[in-house]
Design a protein around this motif. Structure first.
Motif, short mmCIF file in Angstrom:
data_model
loop_
_atom_site.label_atom_id
_atom_site.label_comp_id
_atom_site.label_asym_id
_atom_site.label_seq_id
_atom_site.Cartn_x
_atom_site.Cartn_y
_atom_site.Cartn_z
N GLN A 1 -2.00 10.63 -3.21
CA GLN A 1 -1.37 9.60 -2.37
C GLN A 1 -2.29 9.21 -1.22
OE1 GLN A 1 2.77 10.21 -1.65
NE2 GLN A 1 2.90 8.73 0.03
N PRO B 1 0.84 -1.21 0.00
CA PRO B 1 0.00 0.00 0.00
C PRO B 1 0.87 1.26 0.00
CG PRO B 1 -0.74 -1.54 1.69
CD PRO B 1 0.54 -2.10 1.13
N ARG C 1 -3.74 5.50 -0.79
CA ARG C 1 -3.46 4.73 0.42
C ARG C 1 -4.76 4.19 1.02
NH1 ARG C 1 0.01 3.36 4.35
NH2 ARG C 1 -0.74 3.49 6.50
N ARG D 1 3.34 7.40 -4.46
CA ARG D 1 3.94 6.53 -3.44
C ARG D 1 5.24 7.11 -2.91
NH1 ARG D 1 1.48 1.54 -4.02
NH2 ARG D 1 0.19 1.58 -5.88
#
Ligand SMILES: O=C(O)c1cc(C(=O)O)c2c(n1)C(=O)C(=O)c1cc(C(=O)O)[nH]c1-2
Ligand SMILES: [Ca+2]
Length: 712
Positions: free
Chosen positions: A684, A594, A688, A638
């Protein structure tokens, strides 16, 4: 008919990326045959030390293999053992990545008179000592450093000249090729492919004075007009001429580039130049009035064919992006055959009398509204080399039948040059993605596309993708083998033993029967292959070699079925012989984790700022950063905390310039970079949340984003 086929094909040596003087990617070697091809195994492998695009076909001369990798790296190896003799890494200012449309591709070296020639991405042509790799001479081939030129093509040897073109028709360039003396790098001649603004002085050649009449006086001179010769340049020793494949117009829409029309010579043409003087002998324009990035830069093969009733002519076999298979007379430049090999909507056939296509502007001119154009910008064919077996009179090539939706991104009037930036003036969406993308399109665009006849073509078949054996004069397919997704494209090798070799993105190297296409042998290499295999013989042993690595146009979108996606983008040279061993497989990549937690959102962020960040990202960053978990470049959704901390320094000051990330302080303000950063932080966070949920449900984290609306 009376054709001496013995003068064609490579023997023990493979002395240019195309193999023989005719560049036919065909070998006369027959030690490896249908009877024993099943015994092929690995002779040696060599790690190229990178994980980027690999498009070159190696050269082998007197037991030494020379080849190029990304950026214009050069490798010299013992061709029997793989022992490294020397390597060369050009010193390239990585800022050039900002105006390289299609990755850091390099399609090969030229070897002549003990020297190895390569052109680096930044436009510098090098002559290296073949024994040591030391630079004997170098010359910057770029005439105007204020424009977005790069080089990805291989140099071509013609007598004692070395000839090189350049790339950048999507940017702000004016295409040309230059001939240099192989001994010392002195410039011998230069041929520009499109005229310059007549207000700036006379044209550089008679050919350009003639070409000028096919352009509007209000042409977008300042943008450069394109016409880059970014891939094939082929020396024809029979007529002592250099045939150059010329690229697309810039900007794409003719309404902007040459308002009011005109054929726009010498865009998308084959031009034959006298070797000694560089003067035009003939031209053949394959796509007049370009609106569609339908280049003629694709590889050429020289041949003799029976054009009917035993009338044998010296010809060039050419399958450019535009969907036709051309057989062109090398003496006169006249097309002898022009058959569609895929669905074409910009033209519905060819008139061999006039030498012109039957244009269909009602289906393909998108000045007044979106159109679905076949073939699309990736082309029915692209740089992936074809092979021609003269004995069988068969052309083996990867063929893509796919279109794209095209529409203007601004008003046609008053386009101004964006320095060293994309100046394409239009957007495109591939038909492979169109049904998924259509609901999200602005209503006028969607309505326009659904009203087109080609919307039905998309319903019938968004794309097909095949390796084919083709009869040149008729364009008829003798056999075809389907590929995977549309990006599964690759170069081909044919041999006199009746074998056809090719790789694929899944990582297989395959040998087929040239008559039937039947698979005779295959090995899983675990490394994506686009480049063409080649073959050679040293000390009586025949080898088959191929360079592995994914990249090139659309390189950010690594398809899930590819070895590059599953095992990383291994760049290797794999060389096979009868009785060889196993291919070591790269380990599969670990599962995707993740996204790490993003930092807290920047102070004072507003929805307007996020929207601005998204727009700036699309315009400036997305051509390279496709934000996929396993793309060529880092997934910016990421980023680790230490990267977030220095985000501004990376983007504005070039902190990661040595890794290839250019600096942007000449174009983006600190506020604009903050907006981009805020946008990425929000992506992001969303990613996530989504991936933690997927992980809880035990589902794979294969969250490739659908960034399919490209600005180019
Ligand atoms: O117009 C140009 O100057 C230019 C350059 C290049 C290049 O240099 O690689 C490509 C293209 N256009 C292009 O249209 C294209 O489809 C393409 C694919 C690739 C590749 O390496 O996979 N390069 C290029
Ligand atoms: Ca192009």
């Amino acid at each position: 008919p009376d054709i001496d086929t013995s003068v064609y094909g490579a023997g023990d040596d493979w002395n240019n990326p195309g193999g023989d003087w005719a560049e036919s990617h065909f070998s006369r070697l027959t030690d490896i045959s249908a009877a024993n091809v099943g015994e092929l195994g690995l002779a040696w492998e060599y790690d190229l030390g990178t994980s980027r695009v690999q498009e070159a076909t190696p050269v082998v001369i007197d037991g030494v293999m020379y080849t190029s990798g990304n950026l214009g790296r050069v490798y010299a190896l013992n061709a029997a053992t793989g022992e490294e003799l020397w390597t060369f890494l050009p010193e390239v200012d990585m800022q050039v990545n900002r105006w390289a449309c299609c990755d850091q591709a390099n399609r090969g070296v030229a070897v002549h008179d003990g020297k190895v020639f390569v052109a680096a991405l930044d436009g510098v042509l090098y002559a290296l000592d073949g024994k040591t790799g030391a630079v004997e001479w170098q010359v910057d081939t770029i005439v105007d450093k204020s424009r977005g030129y790069t080089i990805t093509g291989a140099p071509e040897i013609a007598g004692d000249l070395v000839i090189i073109g350049n790339a950048g028709a999507e940017y702000d360039t004016r295409g040309y090729v230059t001939a240099y003396d192989t001994s010392d790098g002195d410039e011998e001649w230069r041929f520009y492919t499109v005229p310059r603004n007549p207000a700036e002085g006379p044209q550089e050649s008679k050919a350009l004075e003639a070409a000028l009449k096919t352009w509007s006086k209000d042409s977008a001179w300042d943008i450069g007009l394109g016409g880059t010769a970014w891939d094939a340049i082929t020396y024809d020793p029979v007529f002592d001429q250099v045939i150059v494949g010329v690229g697309n117009g810039g900007p794409y829409p003719q309404a902007i580039r040459s308002p009011g029309g005109g054929d726009n010579l010498y865009l998308n043409s084959l031009v034959a130049l006298d070797r000694e003087t560089g003067e035009l002998k003939w031209h053949f324009q394959e796509t007049p009035q370009d609106n569609w990035d339908l280049t003629a830069t694709q590889p050429m093969i020289l041949a003799e064919v029976d054009t009917g009733g035993g009338n044998v002519r010296p010809v060039v076999l050419h399958t450019p992006k535009n969907g036709f298979f051309f057989v062109v007379d090398r003496e006169t430049g006249k097309p002898l055959a022009a058959n569609a090999i895929v669905r074409t909507s910009w033209a519905d056939g060819w008139n061999l009398e006039t030498g012109k296509p039957n244009l269909t502007p009602e289906a393909s001119d998108y000045t007044d509204g979106a159109k679905i154009v076949f073939p699309g910008s990736p082309g029915a064919r692209n740089w992936y080399p074809a092979a021609y077996d003269p004995g069988r009179n068969t052309y083996f090539a990867h063929v893509l039948d796919m279109g794209n939706l095209m529409f203007l991104t601004g008003p046609p009037e008053g386009a101004t040059r964006q320095q060293k930036m994309l100046n394409a003036g239009s957007a495109l969406i591939f038909t492979s993605d169109l049904e998924a993308a259509a609901p999200g399109l602005p209503p006028p665009v969607r309505e326009a596309l659904e009203a087109t006849e080609q919307w039905q073509w998309v319903q019938d078949k968004p794309f097909s993708n095949e390796l084919r054996a083709i009869d040149p004069m008729t364009g008829r397919t003798k056999w075809a083998v389907p590929g995977a997704g549309w990006q599964d494209r690759y170069g081909v090798l044919a041999t006199a033993a009746g074998l056809v070799f090719h790789g694929n993105l899944a990582g297989e190297l395959v040998a087929r029967d040239a008559e039937t296409g039947e698979e005779l042998w295959k090995v899983d290499t675990g490394s994506s292959i686009m480049a063409a295999p080649m073959t050679y013989r040293v000390d009586g042993v025949q080898y088959v070699a191929v360079q592995t690595g994914f990249g090139g146009g659309g390189w950010g979108f690594v398809p899930g079925y590819s070895a590059a996606y599953q095992r990383g983008n291994a760049n290797r040279l794999l060389v096979f012989k009868l009785g060889g061993g196993e291919v070591p497989m790269p380990k599969p990549l670990p599962p995707i984790e993740p996204a790490p937690p993003p930092p807290s959102q920047l102070a004072g962020v507003t929805p307007a700022m996020l929207a601005q960040g998204q727009a700036l990202f699309t315009e400036n960053c997305s051509i390279c950063h496709s934000n996929q978990p396993r793309a060529g470049l880092p997934d910016l959704r990421r980023m680790a905390p230490n990267i977030h901390e220095v985000f501004d320094q990376i983007v504005l000051e070039g902190l990661l310039l040595p890794n290839g990330m250019p600096r942007w302080d000449d174009r983006l303000s600190p506020e604009q970079v903050r907006a981009i950063h805020a946008y990425l932080i929000s992506l992001q966070g969303d990613l996530r949340t989504r991936e933690l949920e997927l992980q809880r449900r035990g589902e794979p984290l294969d969250s490739r984003s659908l960034t399919i609306l490209s600005n180019y």
